[in-house]
Design an enzyme around this catalytic site. Structure first.
Site, PDB file in Angstrom:
ATOM      1  N   ARG A 245       0.834  -1.216   0.000  1.00  0.00           N
ATOM      2  CA  ARG A 245       0.000   0.000   0.000  1.00  0.00           C
ATOM      3  C   ARG A 245       0.860   1.254   0.000  1.00  0.00           C
ATOM      4  O   ARG A 245       0.508   2.258  -0.614  1.00  0.00           O
ATOM      5  CB  ARG A 245      -0.939  -0.004   1.208  1.00  0.00           C
ATOM      6  CG  ARG A 245      -2.125  -0.885   0.942  1.00  0.00           C
ATOM      7  CD  ARG A 245      -3.061  -1.079   2.074  1.00  0.00           C
ATOM      8  NE  ARG A 245      -4.104  -1.988   1.609  1.00  0.00           N
ATOM      9  CZ  ARG A 245      -4.806  -2.795   2.366  1.00  0.00           C
ATOM     10  NH1 ARG A 245      -4.605  -2.810   3.668  1.00  0.00           N
ATOM     11  NH2 ARG A 245      -5.722  -3.577   1.837  1.00  0.00           N
ATOM     12  N   GLN A 338      -7.004  21.477 -15.605  1.00  0.00           N
ATOM     13  CA  GLN A 338      -7.686  22.780 -15.559  1.00  0.00           C
ATOM     14  C   GLN A 338      -6.712  23.919 -15.888  1.00  0.00           C
ATOM     15  O   GLN A 338      -7.045  24.847 -16.631  1.00  0.00           O
ATOM     16  CB  GLN A 338      -8.293  22.971 -14.157  1.00  0.00           C
ATOM     17  CG  GLN A 338      -9.242  24.138 -14.036  1.00  0.00           C
ATOM     18  CD  GLN A 338     -10.530  23.919 -14.834  1.00  0.00           C
ATOM     19  OE1 GLN A 338     -10.839  22.799 -15.249  1.00  0.00           O
ATOM     20  NE2 GLN A 338     -11.256  24.991 -15.084  1.00  0.00           N
ATOM     21  N   GLU A 365      -5.035  -2.602  -4.373  1.00  0.00           N
ATOM     22  CA  GLU A 365      -4.463  -2.790  -3.016  1.00  0.00           C
ATOM     23  C   GLU A 365      -5.409  -2.262  -1.939  1.00  0.00           C
ATOM     24  O   GLU A 365      -4.953  -1.742  -0.917  1.00  0.00           O
ATOM     25  CB  GLU A 365      -3.108  -2.082  -2.880  1.00  0.00           C
ATOM     26  CG  GLU A 365      -2.070  -2.439  -3.909  1.00  0.00           C
ATOM     27  CD  GLU A 365      -1.615  -3.883  -3.820  1.00  0.00           C
ATOM     28  OE1 GLU A 365      -1.590  -4.541  -4.878  1.00  0.00           O
ATOM     29  OE2 GLU A 365      -1.311  -4.353  -2.720  1.00  0.00           O
ATOM     30  N   THR A 367      -9.429  -0.386  -1.881  1.00  0.00           N
ATOM     31  CA  THR A 367      -9.955   0.909  -2.342  1.00  0.00           C
ATOM     32  C   THR A 367      -9.835   1.958  -1.231  1.00  0.00           C
ATOM     33  O   THR A 367      -9.555   1.625  -0.062  1.00  0.00           O
ATOM     34  CB  THR A 367     -11.450   0.778  -2.712  1.00  0.00           C
ATOM     35  OG1 THR A 367     -12.149   0.397  -1.516  1.00  0.00           O
ATOM     36  CG2 THR A 367     -11.686  -0.259  -3.799  1.00  0.00           C
TER      37      THR A 367
HETATM   38  C1  LIG Z   1      -5.113  -1.540 -12.418  1.00  0.00           C
HETATM   39  C2  LIG Z   1      -5.430  -2.590 -11.409  1.00  0.00           C
HETATM   40  C3  LIG Z   1      -4.444  -3.522 -11.070  1.00  0.00           C
HETATM   41  C4  LIG Z   1      -4.745  -4.543 -10.168  1.00  0.00           C
HETATM   42  N1  LIG Z   1      -3.784  -5.497  -9.898  1.00  0.00           N
HETATM   43  C5  LIG Z   1      -4.123  -6.584  -9.130  1.00  0.00           C
HETATM   44  C6  LIG Z   1      -3.204  -7.664  -8.957  1.00  0.00           C
HETATM   45  O1  LIG Z   1      -2.066  -7.646  -9.468  1.00  0.00           O
HETATM   46  N2  LIG Z   1      -3.606  -8.733  -8.228  1.00  0.00           N
HETATM   47  C7  LIG Z   1      -4.843  -8.798  -7.649  1.00  0.00           C
HETATM   48  O2  LIG Z   1      -5.142  -9.798  -7.016  1.00  0.00           O
HETATM   49  N3  LIG Z   1      -5.735  -7.784  -7.799  1.00  0.00           N
HETATM   50  C8  LIG Z   1      -5.406  -6.683  -8.517  1.00  0.00           C
HETATM   51  N4  LIG Z   1      -6.310  -5.644  -8.683  1.00  0.00           N
HETATM   52  C9  LIG Z   1      -7.643  -5.766  -8.098  1.00  0.00           C
HETATM   53  C10 LIG Z   1      -7.897  -4.781  -6.965  1.00  0.00           C
HETATM   54  O3  LIG Z   1      -7.196  -5.157  -5.822  1.00  0.00           O
HETATM   55  C11 LIG Z   1      -9.423  -4.740  -6.745  1.00  0.00           C
HETATM   56  O4  LIG Z   1      -9.990  -4.106  -7.895  1.00  0.00           O
HETATM   57  C12 LIG Z   1      -9.793  -3.971  -5.491  1.00  0.00           C
HETATM   58  O5  LIG Z   1      -9.420  -4.698  -4.341  1.00  0.00           O
HETATM   59  C13 LIG Z   1     -11.296  -3.679  -5.416  1.00  0.00           C
HETATM   60  O6  LIG Z   1     -12.034  -4.837  -5.667  1.00  0.00           O
HETATM   61  P1  LIG Z   1     -13.241  -4.798  -6.735  1.00  0.00           P
HETATM   62  O7  LIG Z   1     -12.726  -4.171  -7.966  1.00  0.00           O
HETATM   63  O8  LIG Z   1     -13.799  -6.155  -6.821  1.00  0.00           O
HETATM   64  O9  LIG Z   1     -14.294  -3.821  -6.082  1.00  0.00           O
HETATM   65  P2  LIG Z   1     -15.404  -4.194  -4.984  1.00  0.00           P
HETATM   66  O10 LIG Z   1     -14.767  -4.874  -3.814  1.00  0.00           O
HETATM   67  O11 LIG Z   1     -16.534  -4.874  -5.645  1.00  0.00           O
HETATM   68  O12 LIG Z   1     -15.861  -2.753  -4.528  1.00  0.00           O
HETATM   69  C14 LIG Z   1     -16.772  -1.945  -5.287  1.00  0.00           C
HETATM   70  C15 LIG Z   1     -17.025  -0.662  -4.513  1.00  0.00           C
HETATM   71  O13 LIG Z   1     -17.618  -0.979  -3.233  1.00  0.00           O
HETATM   72  C16 LIG Z   1     -16.809  -0.440  -2.194  1.00  0.00           C
HETATM   73  N5  LIG Z   1     -16.830  -1.350  -1.046  1.00  0.00           N
HETATM   74  C17 LIG Z   1     -16.563  -2.679  -1.014  1.00  0.00           C
HETATM   75  N6  LIG Z   1     -16.697  -3.161   0.230  1.00  0.00           N
HETATM   76  C18 LIG Z   1     -17.064  -2.105   1.013  1.00  0.00           C
HETATM   77  C19 LIG Z   1     -17.358  -1.945   2.391  1.00  0.00           C
HETATM   78  N7  LIG Z   1     -17.268  -2.977   3.260  1.00  0.00           N
HETATM   79  N8  LIG Z   1     -17.705  -0.719   2.840  1.00  0.00           N
HETATM   80  C20 LIG Z   1     -17.760   0.335   1.995  1.00  0.00           C
HETATM   81  N9  LIG Z   1     -17.507   0.251   0.683  1.00  0.00           N
HETATM   82  C21 LIG Z   1     -17.156  -0.948   0.202  1.00  0.00           C
HETATM   83  C22 LIG Z   1     -15.414  -0.288  -2.784  1.00  0.00           C
HETATM   84  O14 LIG Z   1     -14.674   0.701  -2.091  1.00  0.00           O
HETATM   85  C23 LIG Z   1     -15.755   0.120  -4.202  1.00  0.00           C
HETATM   86  O15 LIG Z   1     -16.003   1.496  -4.245  1.00  0.00           O
HETATM   87  C24 LIG Z   1      -6.024  -4.601  -9.562  1.00  0.00           C
HETATM   88  C25 LIG Z   1      -6.994  -3.640  -9.881  1.00  0.00           C
HETATM   89  C26 LIG Z   1      -6.709  -2.654 -10.795  1.00  0.00           C
HETATM   90  C27 LIG Z   1      -7.796  -1.646 -11.131  1.00  0.00           C
END
Ligand SMILES: Cc1cc2nc3c(=O)[nH]c(=O)nc-3n(C[C@H](O)[C@H](O)[C@H](O)COP(=O)(O)OP(=O)(O)OC[C@H]3O[C@@H](n4cnc5c(N)ncnc54)[C@H](O)[C@@H]3O)c2cc1C
Length: 385
Positions: A245, A338, A365, A367
């Site tokens: 992180r 901007q 890592e 959100t």
């Molecule tokens: C460019 C990129 C590179 C990545 N690289 C890797 C990698 O190398 N390996 C790997 O394993 N993963 C990787 N990821 C995945 C990344 O870790 C996940 O996208 C991230 O953890 C969020 O999971 P999700 O996309 O399923 O969103 P979700 O978990 O579905 O979340 C959707 C929304 O709900 C919110 N939310 C979820 N739970 C809660 C809660 N309890 N309370 C309030 N809000 C909540 C989130 O903040 C978000 O706004 C990558 C992602 C990106 C975009």
């Protein structure tokens, strides 16, 4: 930009890397391959050169063939890479943490086989945690590893996997039992030996490197490829996240710093109402605020790094750094656009690309919302997850 306190050795290392990046990475990533996928051989050549400056190898002890740099110095170097190109910083980050995991928790035969290639920049690793139904809650991982004698048989799907297309091997978080907290195991899957299907994911930005889906279908891997203790993947992942992180936070600092540099240059050149726009108070205020926010974000990252180096738990501090730096990068990139006016939304200026990249920062890592929950839990002792 505010002064960054560095030792003489750190300053020499940062300056040498800066000269290399300006001469050899800037044009490659921001012009030739701008928004275009960088082929594996080109990326590997760049990783080999970066290895000479301590990227990736810095995070591994000398006993295991690395340079054994402290986290603070490693992060200072990493900021320079991100300020040149966030695309380039992604494989550096992932290889760095893959190497760190293999050095520290893999069995010796795995370490001997896979670590040297990562340290010299020849090979790429992916770390597979996320799945189509598993993002913020790692506990829900579904990819299954079933024991058959001396082998694991693995089935499942990983998504958003950085380095996926480049990867020689995947460190895959699998469900190896139904125990809610001790049921996850990290297993190394060698792409050449065991195969896995990779499909690239087109995104709003960061398309010069690989983010992919990985499909695992009846893959038989020796149990000897288990990374760390069976059932300990959740614990190992949380340790990994504390460090990684801070790296994603530094990625955001590098990006924001670059956006400010671009905005400063433009503001000192562009003339409106009879003077350069830097001479208009509302633009000056934006520049002052941007610079202050970047320094505050960097200081949060440096504090977390100093805590890692001191061996002090820094879960909340790493979460604060990640949360603040990533949200700040979004704000700063928008202000940089901007300040560029209409030019800011064209492909002729870098800020357009930086703004798209900044939007991605608060997602991987954990959100921003997840970081807020971690910070609040540390403050109150009450979980709001
Ligand atoms: C460019 C990129 C590179 C990545 N690289 C890797 C990698 O190398 N390996 C790997 O394993 N993963 C990787 N990821 C995945 C990344 O870790 C996940 O996208 C991230 O953890 C969020 O999971 P999700 O996309 O399923 O969103 P979700 O978990 O579905 O979340 C959707 C929304 O709900 C919110 N939310 C979820 N739970 C809660 C809660 N309890 N309370 C309030 N809000 C909540 C989130 O903040 C978000 O706004 C990558 C992602 C990106 C975009």
């Amino acid at each position: 930009m505010g002064h960054v306190l560095r030792s003489e050795e750190q300053q020499i290392a940062v300056d040498a890397l800066r000269r290399f990046l300006d001469a050899e990475a800037e044009a490659l990533f921001n012009r030739e391959y701008r928004d275009r996928f960088v082929p594996r051989e080109v990326m590997a050549a760049m990783m080999r050169r970066l290895a000479e400056f301590g990227l990736v190898s810095g995070a591994v002890s000398e006993a295991h063939g690395g340079l054994g740099l402290d986290w603070l110095t490693t992060l200072m170097l990493f900021e320079e890479v991100a300020a040149t190109s966030v695309d380039l910083s992604v494989p550096v980050l992932i290889n760095c943490f893959g190497a760190h995991m293999i050095a520290n928790i893999a069995p010796p035969h795995v370490r001997e086989r896979y670590l040297p290639g990562l340290l010299c920049g020849d090979s790429f690793v992916s770390i597979g945690i996320s799945e189509p139904d598993v993002g913020s809650n790692v506990l829900e991982i579904k990819t299954q590893a079933r024991r058959e004698g001396d082998h694991w048989v693995i089935n499942g799907e990983k998504t958003w996997i950085s380095n996926g297309g480049y990867s020689d091997f995947l460190i895959c978080a699998c469900r190896s039992s139904n125990d809610p907290r001790q049921g996850l195991t990290h297993i190394l899957i060698d792409r050449r030996e065991h195969g896995y299907e990779v499909r690239e994911i087109p995104k709003i930005a960061l398309n010069s490197q690989s983010t992919a889906q990985i499909f695992l279908s009846d893959i038989r891997v020796p149990v000897a490829n288990t990374i760390g203790v069976e059932g300990h993947a959740l614990r190992d992942t949380l340790v990994l996240f504390e460090r990684s992180r801070a790296f994603v936070a530094m990625q955001a600092v590098g990006l924001a710093r670059r956006a400010l540099e671009e905005a400063l240059r433009y503001a000192c050149e562009r003339r409106q109402h009879g003077k350069v726009i830097a001479g208009h108070q509302l633009i000056a205020a934006m520049l002052a605020e941007m610079s202050t926010q970047i320094d505050a974000a960097r200081l949060l990252v440096h504090r977390a790094a100093e805590m890692f180096d001191a061996g002090v738990g820094a879960q909340m501090e790493a979460a604060m750094a990640k949360y603040f730096a990533c949200e700040t990068a979004v704000e700063i990139a928008r202000k940089a656009v901007q300040i560029h006016g209409g030019n800011g939304v064209t492909r002729d200026f870098l800020v357009e690309k930086l703004a798209r990249e900044a939007i991605v920062c608060p997602i991987p890592e954990g959100t921003s919302q997840i970081q807020q929950l971690i910070i609040a839990r540390a403050l109150t002792g009450v979980s709001a997850f």
